[in-house]
Scaffold this active site. Sequence first.
Site, mmCIF file in Angstrom:
data_model
loop_
_atom_site.group_PDB
_atom_site.id
_atom_site.type_symbol
_atom_site.label_atom_id
_atom_site.label_comp_id
_atom_site.label_asym_id
_atom_site.label_seq_id
_atom_site.Cartn_x
_atom_site.Cartn_y
_atom_site.Cartn_z
ATOM 1 N N SER A 26 0.863 -1.185 0.000
ATOM 2 C CA SER A 26 0.000 0.000 0.000
ATOM 3 C C SER A 26 0.903 1.240 0.000
ATOM 4 C CB SER A 26 -0.879 0.001 1.240
ATOM 5 O OG SER A 26 -0.052 0.097 2.381
ATOM 6 N N GLU A 177 -4.902 -15.196 2.387
ATOM 7 C CA GLU A 177 -3.657 -15.044 3.147
ATOM 8 C C GLU A 177 -3.945 -14.757 4.621
ATOM 9 O OE1 GLU A 177 -1.140 -11.739 2.049
ATOM 10 O OE2 GLU A 177 0.507 -12.452 3.301
ATOM 11 N N LYS A 219 -2.082 -18.444 0.654
ATOM 12 C CA LYS A 219 -0.790 -17.803 0.915
ATOM 13 C C LYS A 219 -0.545 -17.946 2.411
ATOM 14 C CE LYS A 219 1.863 -13.548 0.296
ATOM 15 N NZ LYS A 219 2.238 -12.574 -0.724
ATOM 16 N N GLY A 262 7.488 -12.525 5.175
ATOM 17 C CA GLY A 262 7.171 -12.070 6.526
ATOM 18 C C GLY A 262 8.301 -11.513 7.370
ATOM 19 N N GLY A 291 7.423 -10.884 -0.993
ATOM 20 C CA GLY A 291 7.518 -9.450 -1.243
ATOM 21 C C GLY A 291 8.950 -9.020 -0.963
#
Length: 339
Positions: A26, A177, A219, A262, A291
């Site tokens: 975001s 997720e 996920k 994470g 990510g």
Amino acid sequence: MDIATLVSNAQALVAPGKGILAIDESTPTIAKRLASVNVENTEHNRRDYRATLLSTPGLGEHISGAILYDETLRQSAADGRSMVEIMQAQGILPGIKVDAGAKPLAGHEDEKITEGLDGLRDRLQAYHQLGARFAKWRAVITIGDGIPTSACIEANAHALARYAALCQENDIVPIVEPEILMDGGHDLDDCFDVTEATLRSLFAQMYEQGVVLEGAILKASMVISGSECEDRADRVEVAQATVTCLLNAVPAALAGVVFLSGGQGDVEATEHLQAMNALGDFPWPLSFSYGRALQQAALKAWAADPANPQQAQKKLAHRARMNGMAASGQYAASHEQAH
Ligand code: 13P
């Protein structure tokens, strides 16, 4: 609902040796990532950074899909091509984060509920028109003193299942997720118990809502010691605990499981994925949807010289290849040096 298309897109996302690139931060989250490399958080910079990543030569070899934020799905790169066109040319499926973020759960201190169901049908239809073929919704579960409560687990599982049903109604593959946060001093067993309870609740709710498991992807967070745990479990222990937990709680019909990183290090996340796939064959492909663990090195290289994107693209291509190998159980530390 076109089940055949849902199933074939879900299978494409977890095709052998491939995984997902999560670049759906975001605007407040990408602000933190950009600040960490002293780059200003402007629309222009966000666009150039993400266009650099998506234009990486050969990215489609190991990346099946990329999850975007709303802004990115609507953007065009400096060369005039839309982000969706760039992805389509690479054979990468466009995905979209559709939740509206995790907010405090009323009456439950330190626990969160993810919002975003209101108006979701209309947004999914618009996203499909824009080219999105899969979506992501992230729930956040925190381990702490007396938490998570079953109220928190069930509220989030219910929202995830309703989101998933809406996605499938609109021919979009849902990625569900439920992230168990790594923050805290909890040990591997605590994480195992919370993960199992969360997954059992999630799949019970998905059954209630009629979600077609063959056209959906989980996920998952790995079963891992908390980041402040004094005696952290090693790679093999994490791998064994994670697959045991998944085998206990995840239906075999599901199209696939992809992991988030994470807060794990880049190589650590690859090693854990490799260690799981080395344990044998499972009812579902086990792959990645990282990510930070895919982007960290690329972000640093891009920030060092934005006018020269090749360095960042090399870093991303390398990590994608390493994780592609780990998804097939073929990664070894020696492959890192070949870079
Ligand atoms: P990380 O791999 O950085 O945890 O991000 C994955 C993601 O999409 C979390 O929602």
